[in-house]
Write an enzyme that holds these catalytic residues in place. Structure first.
Site, PDB file in Angstrom:
ATOM      1  N   TYR A   1       3.569   6.768   1.183  1.00 45.40           N
ATOM      2  CA  TYR A   1       4.595   7.356   0.336  1.00 45.40           C
ATOM      3  C   TYR A   1       4.043   8.420  -0.604  1.00 45.40           C
ATOM      4  O   TYR A   1       4.809   9.133  -1.241  1.00 45.40           O
ATOM      5  CB  TYR A   1       5.257   6.276  -0.521  1.00 45.40           C
ATOM      6  CG  TYR A   1       5.836   5.135   0.267  1.00 45.40           C
ATOM      7  CD1 TYR A   1       6.788   5.361   1.251  1.00 45.40           C
ATOM      8  CD2 TYR A   1       5.425   3.835   0.034  1.00 45.40           C
ATOM      9  CE1 TYR A   1       7.325   4.301   1.974  1.00 45.40           C
ATOM     10  CE2 TYR A   1       5.949   2.774   0.748  1.00 45.40           C
ATOM     11  CZ  TYR A   1       6.905   3.012   1.715  1.00 45.40           C
ATOM     12  OH  TYR A   1       7.423   1.969   2.433  1.00 45.40           O
ATOM     13  N   SER A   2       2.711   8.485  -0.748  1.00 46.01           N
ATOM     14  CA  SER A   2       2.145   9.399  -1.731  1.00 46.01           C
ATOM     15  C   SER A   2       2.300  10.842  -1.282  1.00 46.01           C
ATOM     16  O   SER A   2       2.295  11.157  -0.098  1.00 46.01           O
ATOM     17  CB  SER A   2       0.658   9.092  -1.960  1.00 46.01           C
ATOM     18  OG  SER A   2      -0.102   9.497  -0.853  1.00 46.01           O
TER      19      SER A   2
ATOM     20  N   PRO B   1       0.826  -1.211   0.000  1.00 43.73           N
ATOM     21  CA  PRO B   1       0.000   0.000   0.000  1.00 43.73           C
ATOM     22  C   PRO B   1       0.858   1.257   0.000  1.00 43.73           C
ATOM     23  O   PRO B   1       1.849   1.355   0.726  1.00 43.73           O
ATOM     24  CB  PRO B   1      -0.794  -0.135   1.303  1.00 43.73           C
ATOM     25  CG  PRO B   1      -0.898  -1.603   1.511  1.00 43.73           C
ATOM     26  CD  PRO B   1       0.402  -2.175   1.016  1.00 43.73           C
ATOM     27  N   CYS B   2       0.469   2.207  -0.835  1.00 42.42           N
ATOM     28  CA  CYS B   2       1.355   3.336  -1.125  1.00 42.42           C
ATOM     29  C   CYS B   2       0.950   4.640  -0.457  1.00 42.42           C
ATOM     30  O   CYS B   2       1.596   5.662  -0.675  1.00 42.42           O
ATOM     31  CB  CYS B   2       1.433   3.549  -2.637  1.00 42.42           C
ATOM     32  SG  CYS B   2      -0.170   3.898  -3.400  1.00 42.42           S
ATOM     33  N   GLN B   3      -0.122   4.637   0.348  1.00 40.04           N
ATOM     34  CA  GLN B   3      -0.579   5.911   0.899  1.00 40.04           C
ATOM     35  C   GLN B   3       0.493   6.619   1.704  1.00 40.04           C
ATOM     36  O   GLN B   3       0.592   7.848   1.690  1.00 40.04           O
ATOM     37  CB  GLN B   3      -1.820   5.689   1.777  1.00 40.04           C
ATOM     38  CG  GLN B   3      -3.070   5.343   0.999  1.00 40.04           C
ATOM     39  CD  GLN B   3      -3.185   3.856   0.714  1.00 40.04           C
ATOM     40  OE1 GLN B   3      -2.237   3.106   0.925  1.00 40.04           O
ATOM     41  NE2 GLN B   3      -4.334   3.430   0.226  1.00 40.04           N
TER      42      GLN B   3
END
Length: 406
Positions: free
Chosen positions: A120-121, A116-118
């Protein structure tokens, strides 16, 4: 030849997996924490099993609502239950045990997935001002690495957002590279835009590919391809919708076209599912009309501050000023994100004749999912799965090049 296999971590709705399956790889296991996405993965497994058995009509009967999901699953002979609904974390023992049962002593050729990339976004960091050192999502690459250490695949593919490169001034990305190399892998990363690989969407992602040290493998040559098609090619054959239309089954409004054939988005059925539109209130519809008019006539984006006062509901007019955005019908779409599950303001349909946001099927097509791909869990769950997915057409290109190199 032996069919090469893979384990899919943080699998989501299966966009990355879909590309590898179409390239001829065999999935050993999909690991995903979201129950709706897991059911989507199961349904897609049934599709491939029935296709192999020349019994696709059974699958179509499910899409048409003629049989239940239980009936669908029971119609699949020698069904392989390889979808693991679990959260990858500090204790992965039960996941490892299930994968060990599924491998049956076979070597694992690849591990693929994107944590899950949240965290790093850029948007995620904006909301919390800084990347929290104790946010467990920051360390999910270490969980990914545990699977590398246990199953020792020849190659791995790790996908994430561009923000992973800049988070904490690059410290996290450097940690990832160092950590994977201590496990015996060489690796390289590149920023790829999905529009270079047949997807009608500008969506840039970091694709890390790693391989065992000492092998003659290297990062495959992913050559950008000419993509002369536009979003108009996605929309033209789908039926007219009014806001709130919930007809799950619709007929195509026109014949197929070159892009839909070349991309295999239209690939067999004579009907389409999940072409459903969310309901909008009168204020939002009026805003949509203004945004559509500005974009289609002047190619100007609506700025929130320029709206009449009677249409404004937010006091903050400095952040997210482009919260209403029309999809560009004459080019590629802007990036489809999971936020589309919350509202459709950022994905307005590009026509004054259909004032609404995108349907589930339109969003899925922008992500390059074929029309027979069914997203379980209802409209909001489907939008979330679509927004989080890796576009299958780009995944297919990556998979084909890796297969050629191996």
């Amino acid at each position: 030849m032996k069919k090469m296999n893979f384990i899919d971590l943080f699998a989501g709705a299966g966009g990355l997996s879909e590309g590898f399956v179409k390239a001829g790889f065999e999935p050993i296991a999909h690991v995903e924490m979201d129950a709706h996405a897991c059911k989507t993965l199961e349904t897609r497994n049934y599709y491939y099993s029935l296709k192999k058995a020349n019994k696709l009509q059974v699958y179509y009967d499910y899409l048409l609502g003629n049989i239940s999901h239980k009936d669908l699953s029971e119609s699949v002979l020698n069904r392989l239950d390889n979808v693991i609904n679990a959260s990858i974390g500090d204790d992965n023992t039960s996941i490892f045990n299930r994968i060990d049962e599924l491998t049956k002593g076979r070597e694992v050729d690849l591990i693929i997935g994107g944590p899950p990339c949240q965290a790093y976004s850029v948007v995620g960091r904006h909301r919390i001002n800084k990347l929290e050192a104790d946010d467990p999502r920051n360390l999910l690459y270490r969980q990914y690495a545990r699977f590398l250490k246990k199953y020792n695949p020849k190659v791995f593919v790790f996908e994430n957002v561009l923000g992973i490169l800049s988070a904490e001034e690059g410290r996290y990305f450097n940690n990832i590279k160092v950590y994977f190399r201590t496990l015996g892998y060489e690796l390289e990363s590149r920023v790829l835009n999905t529009s270079d690989y047949g997807v009608l969407q500008n969506r840039k992602r970091v694709i890390i590919i790693g391989w065992k040290k000492g092998s003659d493998f290297s990062y495959p040559e992913l050559i950008a391809e000419s993509n002369p098609y536009t979003v108009a090619d996605i929309l033209e054959d789908l039926a007219y919708l009014k806001p709130g239309d919930q007809n799950n089954i619709t007929n195509y409004a026109s014949d197929t076209n070159e892009y839909l054939e070349k991309s295999a988005i239209r690939n067999g059925a004579d009907f389409v599912t999940q072409h459903v539109a969310r309901t909008h209130n009168d204020r939002d519809l009026e805003i949509y009309k203004i945004a559509i008019d500005k974009w289609l006539n002047n190619r100007e984006r609506l700025k929130y501050g320029d709206l009449p006062e009677r249409l404004k509901t937010h006091k903050n007019q400095n952040s997210f000023v482009d919260r209403f955005k029309v999809v560009d019908i004459n080019s590629y779409s802007h990036t489809v994100l999971a936020h589309i599950a919350k509202d459709g303001h950022y994905y307005i349909y590009p026509s004054t004749e259909q004032v609404r946001s995108l349907s589930v099927r339109e969003a899925a097509r922008i992500q390059s999912f074929p029309d027979d791909y069914y997203f379980e869990g209802g409209r909001s769950a489907a939008f979330k799965q679509i927004g989080n997915a890796v576009p299958p057409l780009m995944a297919l290109k990556i998979a084909e090049e890796i297969k050629g190199s191996l």
